[in-house]
Each structure stands twice: as C-alpha cells, then as structure tokens.
Design an enzyme around this catalytic site. Sequence first.
Site, PDB file in Angstrom:
ATOM      1  N   ARG A  55       7.582  -1.265  10.080  1.00 42.77           N
ATOM      2  CA  ARG A  55       7.059  -1.527   8.748  1.00 42.77           C
ATOM      3  C   ARG A  55       7.800  -0.671   7.738  1.00 42.77           C
ATOM      4  O   ARG A  55       8.041   0.511   7.967  1.00 42.77           O
ATOM      5  CB  ARG A  55       5.569  -1.172   8.707  1.00 42.77           C
ATOM      6  CG  ARG A  55       4.722  -2.216   9.369  1.00 42.77           C
ATOM      7  CD  ARG A  55       3.294  -1.809   9.477  1.00 42.77           C
ATOM      8  NE  ARG A  55       2.716  -1.221   8.266  1.00 42.77           N
ATOM      9  CZ  ARG A  55       1.428  -0.986   8.114  1.00 42.77           C
ATOM     10  NH1 ARG A  55       0.590  -1.286   9.095  1.00 42.77           N
ATOM     11  NH2 ARG A  55       0.961  -0.453   7.019  1.00 42.77           N
ATOM     12  N   ARG A  73     -11.808  -1.104   2.289  1.00 45.86           N
ATOM     13  CA  ARG A  73     -11.084   0.150   2.112  1.00 45.86           C
ATOM     14  C   ARG A  73     -11.590   0.933   0.907  1.00 45.86           C
ATOM     15  O   ARG A  73     -11.084   2.019   0.638  1.00 45.86           O
ATOM     16  CB  ARG A  73      -9.612  -0.160   1.903  1.00 45.86           C
ATOM     17  CG  ARG A  73      -8.695   0.352   3.006  1.00 45.86           C
ATOM     18  CD  ARG A  73      -7.307  -0.078   2.631  1.00 45.86           C
ATOM     19  NE  ARG A  73      -6.245   0.522   3.359  1.00 45.86           N
ATOM     20  CZ  ARG A  73      -5.611  -0.034   4.376  1.00 45.86           C
ATOM     21  NH1 ARG A  73      -6.001  -1.189   4.862  1.00 45.86           N
ATOM     22  NH2 ARG A  73      -4.582   0.564   4.913  1.00 45.86           N
ATOM     23  N   LYS A 106      -6.128   1.133  14.461  1.00 46.67           N
ATOM     24  CA  LYS A 106      -7.018  -0.003  14.139  1.00 46.67           C
ATOM     25  C   LYS A 106      -6.403  -1.339  14.540  1.00 46.67           C
ATOM     26  O   LYS A 106      -7.059  -2.176  15.138  1.00 46.67           O
ATOM     27  CB  LYS A 106      -7.332  -0.058  12.627  1.00 46.67           C
ATOM     28  CG  LYS A 106      -8.075   1.129  12.078  1.00 46.67           C
ATOM     29  CD  LYS A 106      -8.474   0.909  10.619  1.00 46.67           C
ATOM     30  CE  LYS A 106      -7.294   0.756   9.672  1.00 46.67           C
ATOM     31  NZ  LYS A 106      -6.396   1.917   9.592  1.00 46.67           N
ATOM     32  N   ARG A 161       6.196   4.379  15.130  1.00 48.59           N
ATOM     33  CA  ARG A 161       5.720   3.101  15.655  1.00 48.59           C
ATOM     34  C   ARG A 161       6.621   1.924  15.260  1.00 48.59           C
ATOM     35  O   ARG A 161       7.297   1.961  14.241  1.00 48.59           O
ATOM     36  CB  ARG A 161       4.265   2.857  15.267  1.00 48.59           C
ATOM     37  CG  ARG A 161       4.039   2.561  13.811  1.00 48.59           C
ATOM     38  CD  ARG A 161       2.540   2.492  13.515  1.00 48.59           C
ATOM     39  NE  ARG A 161       2.311   2.179  12.113  1.00 48.59           N
ATOM     40  CZ  ARG A 161       1.105   2.026  11.581  1.00 48.59           C
ATOM     41  NH1 ARG A 161       0.024   2.162  12.320  1.00 48.59           N
ATOM     42  NH2 ARG A 161       0.982   1.737  10.309  1.00 48.59           N
ATOM     43  N   ARG A 197      -0.534   7.326   1.727  1.00 45.66           N
ATOM     44  CA  ARG A 197      -1.577   6.475   2.316  1.00 45.66           C
ATOM     45  C   ARG A 197      -2.736   7.319   2.849  1.00 45.66           C
ATOM     46  O   ARG A 197      -3.902   6.941   2.750  1.00 45.66           O
ATOM     47  CB  ARG A 197      -0.966   5.595   3.416  1.00 45.66           C
ATOM     48  CG  ARG A 197      -0.109   4.480   2.809  1.00 45.66           C
ATOM     49  CD  ARG A 197       0.916   3.919   3.776  1.00 45.66           C
ATOM     50  NE  ARG A 197       0.330   3.328   4.953  1.00 45.66           N
ATOM     51  CZ  ARG A 197       0.994   3.100   6.090  1.00 45.66           C
ATOM     52  NH1 ARG A 197       2.263   3.444   6.206  1.00 45.66           N
ATOM     53  NH2 ARG A 197       0.393   2.538   7.103  1.00 45.66           N
TER      54      ARG A 197
HETATM   55  P1  AMP Z   1      -2.404  -1.569   6.625  1.00 45.17           P
HETATM   56  O1  AMP Z   1      -1.552  -2.523   7.391  1.00 45.17           O
HETATM   57  O2  AMP Z   1      -3.874  -1.773   6.870  1.00 45.17           O
HETATM   58  O3  AMP Z   1      -1.991  -0.125   6.823  1.00 45.17           O
HETATM   59  O4  AMP Z   1      -2.174  -1.904   5.066  1.00 45.17           O
HETATM   60  C1  AMP Z   1      -0.891  -1.771   4.468  1.00 45.17           C
HETATM   61  C2  AMP Z   1      -1.015  -1.695   2.965  1.00 45.17           C
HETATM   62  O5  AMP Z   1      -1.596  -2.900   2.459  1.00 45.17           O
HETATM   63  C3  AMP Z   1      -1.914  -0.587   2.423  1.00 45.17           C
HETATM   64  O6  AMP Z   1      -1.244   0.655   2.324  1.00 45.17           O
HETATM   65  C4  AMP Z   1      -2.286  -1.155   1.051  1.00 45.17           C
HETATM   66  O7  AMP Z   1      -1.218  -1.023   0.141  1.00 45.17           O
HETATM   67  C5  AMP Z   1      -2.457  -2.641   1.355  1.00 45.17           C
HETATM   68  N1  AMP Z   1      -3.841  -2.973   1.758  1.00 45.17           N
HETATM   69  C6  AMP Z   1      -4.246  -3.420   2.976  1.00 45.17           C
HETATM   70  N2  AMP Z   1      -5.566  -3.614   3.022  1.00 45.17           N
HETATM   71  C7  AMP Z   1      -6.041  -3.294   1.793  1.00 45.17           C
HETATM   72  C8  AMP Z   1      -7.340  -3.259   1.217  1.00 45.17           C
HETATM   73  N3  AMP Z   1      -8.431  -3.606   1.915  1.00 45.17           N
HETATM   74  N4  AMP Z   1      -7.439  -2.867  -0.097  1.00 45.17           N
HETATM   75  C9  AMP Z   1      -6.365  -2.534  -0.803  1.00 45.17           C
HETATM   76  N5  AMP Z   1      -5.115  -2.509  -0.311  1.00 45.17           N
HETATM   77  C10 AMP Z   1      -4.933  -2.887   0.977  1.00 45.17           C
END
Ligand code: AMP
Length: 219
Positions: free
Chosen positions: A161, A88, A13, A127, A172
């Site tokens: 990360r 989400r 994404k 990654r 996740r």
């Molecule tokens: P991502 O970079 O999109 O994989 O997000 C990393 C982490 O941020 C996720 O595992 C969640 O802990 C938190 N997070 C990101 N976006 C959301 C969302 N829309 N709702 C809740 N938690 C989020």
Amino acid sequence: MNVVLLGPPGAGKGTQARRISERYGLVQLSTGDMLRAAIAAGTEIGKLAAQPIARGELLPDDLVIQMIADRLDERDCAKGFVLDGFPRTARQAEALDRMLSQRGIQLDHIIELRTDDAVLVERITGRYQCANCGTAYHESFNPPKVAGVCDVCGGGKFNRRSDDTPATVRSRLEKYHRQTEPVLEYYRGQGQLRWVDAMADIDEVSRQLVSIIAEQKTP
Ligand code: AMP
C-alpha cells in the site's frame, strides 16, 4: 451475524476480518479496500479519497457513511458482515447505529484488536499482499512458505500500500488516538465492547476472536 473489528492501523483488522468472513460465510466490508478500489477505478469518490489517504488523514464522515449505507443495501450483506475500518469516528458509529436500526439489523460482536503503538510501525511498513488474491504477508512475521510465491493462489506478484510508509503511519496512528478511540468509548458505554490481544500471532488472535463469537452465541 454482524461483526465490527476495531483497532489501530496494523493491528490486523483486515487479516482477521477476512478469516472471520470466510469461516462464517460473511461479507467483509472494508472502507479502506473500497476506497483503494475507487482510486484505482478513477471514480468521483476515488478522486476525493486519493489525497487524504496519501497523507494518512481520514475522509469526511458523510462520504464514508454514504458509502457504507449504499453497500449495506446490496443483497449479499443479508448473510451478515464483518466491518473493518468503519466506524472510525463517534459520528460514524452513531450513523451506523441509525442505518442498522432503519434496516432492522444489529451488531452482534464489537471487538477491539488491542496492541501497543511500538509494534505497529514495524508491522505496517513490512506488510505486503498478493496482487492476485489479496492474501496478506509480512517480511519478518508472516512471509509466504516459498519466497516469492503466494501460499493461497500460487501468484508471484505482490504489492504494497502506498500509505504504508513510516511518516504516513505516524499520522494514521495519531488520527486513530484522537478520532477513533472515542468509538471504543461509545461501544464501551453501550456495554458491547470486547477485546483480544492483537500482539499475539495471527492464529492465536483468530482463536481468541472465534472463542468470543462462540461464547456470545448469536445467530
Ligand atoms: P485502512 O485500509 O482501513 O487502513 O484505511 C486506509 C485509509 O482510508 C485511511 O487512512 C483513511 O484515509 C481512509 N479511510 C478508511 N476508512 C475510513 C473511515 N471509516 N473514515 C474515514 N476515512 C477512512
């Protein structure tokens, strides 16, 4: 034009949102990036976000909904946006609909990046990104052309990360199936959801996305 990319962690994404935003002159709105920036800056949101992120858990809906609502009011979002990592949960999707209709805007393309879980752990744990410009790489699937040098900015520092570990990735993915898949149903029910094969290589996924966007011919 406003776009939402949906899909599990590791589907690509972030990479595709970045490409689409560059190609069409849109703003990339990544809640994950915003939260990581808040953690690095030590803000109140950052303090609340650090633990759930480290455990691979979602943050409370209200917190991320408010964060997106505030961000949508910033002037640059008027040129259109690509949402990546939001909504989400079904509640976030409903809140997004409300906040867009309050602002007189709509979603033009809602696209799922479809993958098999089997590839995701390998994709995520391999990654990393350029510390300077954020360009994403992968140890096996997408290394820089010259080892240790960013293709885009020539930088030599990279980072990973802290939540890209095998244990956190499993958590996740589990959250994705339980909490985020209902978002797909929500948009499918509205007849708005399209999908691309995100198991394909990065350029091919980009081509599929561009062809959906072109085919639907929105402003
Ligand atoms: P991502 O970079 O999109 O994989 O997000 C990393 C982490 O941020 C996720 O595992 C969640 O802990 C938190 N997070 C990101 N976006 C959301 C969302 N829309 N709702 C809740 N938690 C989020």
